[in-house]
Design a protein around this motif. Structure first.
Motif, PDB file in Angstrom:
ATOM      1  N   HIS A  30      51.829 -11.500 -26.325  1.00 45.71           N
ATOM      2  CA  HIS A  30      50.419 -11.878 -26.386  1.00 45.71           C
ATOM      3  C   HIS A  30      49.514 -10.721 -25.986  1.00 45.71           C
ATOM      4  N   TYR A  31      48.592 -10.412 -26.896  1.00 45.02           N
ATOM      5  CA  TYR A  31      47.499  -9.470 -26.643  1.00 45.02           C
ATOM      6  C   TYR A  31      46.263 -10.127 -27.232  1.00 45.02           C
ATOM      7  N   GLU A  32      45.225 -10.248 -26.445  1.00 43.59           N
ATOM      8  CA  GLU A  32      44.051 -10.983 -26.911  1.00 43.59           C
ATOM      9  C   GLU A  32      43.338 -10.279 -28.059  1.00 43.59           C
ATOM     10  N   ASN A  33      43.164  -8.963 -27.957  1.00 43.05           N
ATOM     11  CA  ASN A  33      42.457  -8.247 -29.019  1.00 43.05           C
ATOM     12  C   ASN A  33      42.881  -6.782 -29.034  1.00 43.05           C
ATOM     13  N   VAL A  34      42.228  -5.998 -29.854  1.00 42.71           N
ATOM     14  CA  VAL A  34      42.612  -4.594 -30.035  1.00 42.71           C
ATOM     15  C   VAL A  34      42.515  -3.800 -28.740  1.00 42.71           C
ATOM     16  N   LEU A  35      41.678  -4.218 -27.828  1.00 44.09           N
ATOM     17  CA  LEU A  35      41.540  -3.515 -26.555  1.00 44.09           C
ATOM     18  C   LEU A  35      42.763  -3.706 -25.659  1.00 44.09           C
ATOM     19  N   ASP A  36      43.575  -4.712 -25.944  1.00 43.66           N
ATOM     20  CA  ASP A  36      44.771  -5.009 -25.146  1.00 43.66           C
ATOM     21  C   ASP A  36      46.066  -4.459 -25.747  1.00 43.66           C
ATOM     22  N   ILE A  37      46.055  -4.078 -27.014  1.00 42.87           N
ATOM     23  CA  ILE A  37      47.267  -3.621 -27.697  1.00 42.87           C
ATOM     24  C   ILE A  37      47.705  -2.274 -27.123  1.00 42.87           C
ATOM     25  N   PRO A  38      48.963  -2.142 -26.717  1.00 47.96           N
ATOM     26  CA  PRO A  38      49.433  -0.836 -26.231  1.00 47.96           C
ATOM     27  C   PRO A  38      49.543   0.166 -27.386  1.00 47.96           C
ATOM     28  N   ASP A  39      49.274   1.411 -27.089  1.00 55.30           N
ATOM     29  CA  ASP A  39      49.365   2.473 -28.087  1.00 55.30           C
ATOM     30  C   ASP A  39      50.724   2.482 -28.777  1.00 55.30           C
ATOM     31  N   SER A  40      51.753   2.135 -28.050  1.00 58.86           N
ATOM     32  CA  SER A  40      53.114   2.185 -28.595  1.00 58.86           C
ATOM     33  C   SER A  40      53.312   1.244 -29.785  1.00 58.86           C
TER      34      SER A  40
END
Length: 120
Positions: A30-40
């Motif tokens: 779970h990642y709420e939006n693009v600001l939470d997505i890890p670079d990996s």
């Protein structure tokens, strides 16, 4: 359909503007939006999007591909789990003017099976 350890893709329950065969690429975590997505995960999303784009060109003979992703209320986010829309596109298809229309179950299964076969 497209599955790996970090994400998967599916044909959603609806399409826009009569453009059928659209997909969502979704992370397993779970990642709420693009600001939470890890670079990996960036390379995973790019690879999945590129593979879906090629499958859409092969299956639907579309002229182009569009992607769309929304973040926050002002960005029209209405699902609070990151996902990337991938659309087959055609000249004059009016994607952005089209309304949200549910798939019938059989069409959704047919589009998913065709794309799955093209993905190999």
């Amino acid at each position: 359909m497209l599955v790996d350890n970090n994400l998967y893709a599916l044909v959603p329950t609806h399409h826009y503007g009569g453009i059928k065969g659209n997909c969502l690429v979704i992370p397993r975590m779970h990642y709420e939006n693009v600001l939470d997505i890890p670079d990996s995960l960036g390379a995973d999303f790019f690879r999945a999007t590129r593979r879906l784009a090629q499958a859409m060109r092969d299956v639907f003979q579309c002229e182009g591909i569009s992607t769309r992703q929304h973040n926050g209320p002002a960005g029209d986010q209405d699902v609070w789990h990151f996902h990337l829309h991938v659309f087959p596109r055609y000249s004059g298809d009016a994607l952005h003017a089209g309304r949200k229309v549910p798939y019938n179950f059989e069409d959704r299964i047919e589009w998913a099976a065709s794309l799955r076969a093209a993905l190999g």
